[in-house]
Enzyme design. Sequence first.
Site, PDB file in Angstrom:
ATOM      1  NE  ARG A 113      10.798   0.608   4.701  1.00 17.62           N
ATOM      2  CZ  ARG A 113      11.094  -0.061   3.590  1.00 17.62           C
ATOM      3  NH1 ARG A 113      10.188  -0.842   3.028  1.00 17.62           N
ATOM      4  NH2 ARG A 113      12.284   0.045   3.060  1.00 17.62           N
ATOM      5  CG  ASP A 164       7.319  -3.033   0.894  1.00 18.09           C
ATOM      6  OD1 ASP A 164       7.218  -3.857  -0.029  1.00 18.09           O
ATOM      7  OD2 ASP A 164       7.963  -1.966   0.807  1.00 18.09           O
ATOM      8  NE  ARG A 194      -3.302  -3.909  -0.234  1.00 18.75           N
ATOM      9  CZ  ARG A 194      -4.075  -3.313  -1.147  1.00 18.75           C
ATOM     10  NH1 ARG A 194      -4.354  -3.928  -2.265  1.00 18.75           N
ATOM     11  NH2 ARG A 194      -4.544  -2.115  -0.944  1.00 18.75           N
TER      12      ARG A 194
END
Lengths: 245, 245
Positions: free
Chosen positions: A198, A52, A50
């Site tokens: 990230r 971002d 999923r």
Amino acid sequence: MTKFRATVSYDGTEFIGFQRQAAGRTVQGELEQAIEKVCGEQVTVIGAGRTDTGVHATGQVIGFAAANWKHGIERLQKAINVNLPFDVAVRDVADADDHFHPRFSAASRTYEYSILVSDVRQPLARRYAWHLEHLPDVDAMNGAADRLIGTHDFAAFGSAPEGGTDTVRTLKQAHWTRDGNRLTFLVESNAFLFRMVRRIVATLVRAGQGKDSAEEIEHVLHSRNPDLAKGAAPACGLCLISVSY
Amino acid sequence: MTKFRATVSYDGTEFIGFQRQAAGRTVQGELEQAIEKVCGEQVTVIGAGRTDTGVHATGQVIGFAAANWKHGIERLQKAINVNLPFDVAVRDVADADDHFHPRFSAASRTYEYSILVSDVRQPLARRYAWHLEHLPDVDAMNGAADRLIGTHDFAAFGSAPEGGTDTVRTLKQAHWTRDGNRLTFLVESNAFLFRMVRRIVATLVRAGQGKDSAEEIEHVLHSRNPDLAKGAAPACGLCLISVSY
């Protein structure tokens, strides 16, 4: 019920992420709309990762069921692509067995994170890479990355998706390579927490800039305290490149 | 009056072209706004090439005069870049002599046109290349391109900008190279007509697809009839890479 799996590429720039939401443009929403138009029935698309807002993919894997389609997978792929906008494309379609689930059946996901080092911003690279003015120390980044490989509680680097509580993940690969002024981080895990890549990238770049040592980063990992991991690298540099089953 | 010249890169995707217009986002408009903010005076930015809507640049050359700036060219570049949006950047700034004019002093402009060949669209390449499903015959494209090199009236391939009537241009280079599934057209001319590169590219691709022969393309050139040259390649594949003085 006929089940299909497909590999999907998208430019995440103009999406608020993969997963359908009450409002906003999503990859899942665009795919469902295209497939419904082609197959003439309501479908739910499930993605392996999923991703971002702003995150790209060249190897996202999706699954969907479509009872009405009788014309084979090649024509299905072409028909879906004709109905998709310029920033999403289906790379391939295959028949899937009844037990296939894109997310739960996945053994691992691999992401790539791109950094471009140059004294001046490069507008033509900016949508797909994080721009840094100075070259970080790639050996230091890899030294710190090595400490993260293996099975750990990664709570310091992200939260479990959708109210889950398990933050233990198994990092199989985490390695930076340099090609001229471009740095690429290849990272593979059984699964990732929300924002995990990230946040890891931001932390490893700090190591490469001499701000944190590999020991300090190991300390952050073991703390399981999200306040200790500083920042998250921009979404534009991140791309889901493959999913293994 | 202190005159400056600068090299500018931009991603043309979200611009209606280089040249300032009554309404719409332009590269000239963004540059003037940034320079005016930095220098505290009204400036007019002149570009070497008036690139069209959606066309990119890595080597656009601009000129402007700013009497108030007293802090040197390095600080000027940094200050302008801080005030520019993500899709424009100033690569370098230099002092220019009084006689320098970015457009009239230019000896030639060089553009690159990119084509990506793949059976399925590639969303992450789509902003910067024309997507073709099948590989055209690159030798045929170069055979046709050879016929265009030299001094000709290119009226069939474009119109003179801003009410001008002279459509004679001198094409110095026009050559396709192939690197895997990527085709790159390097084209240099003393100056270009409006849409000229994109119309030439569309014509050469037709040659590569066996739709027109090199002789037919030479006939189109000599006709000076814009109705005979068919189509224009998409703007996204085009990039102004350098200007020679």
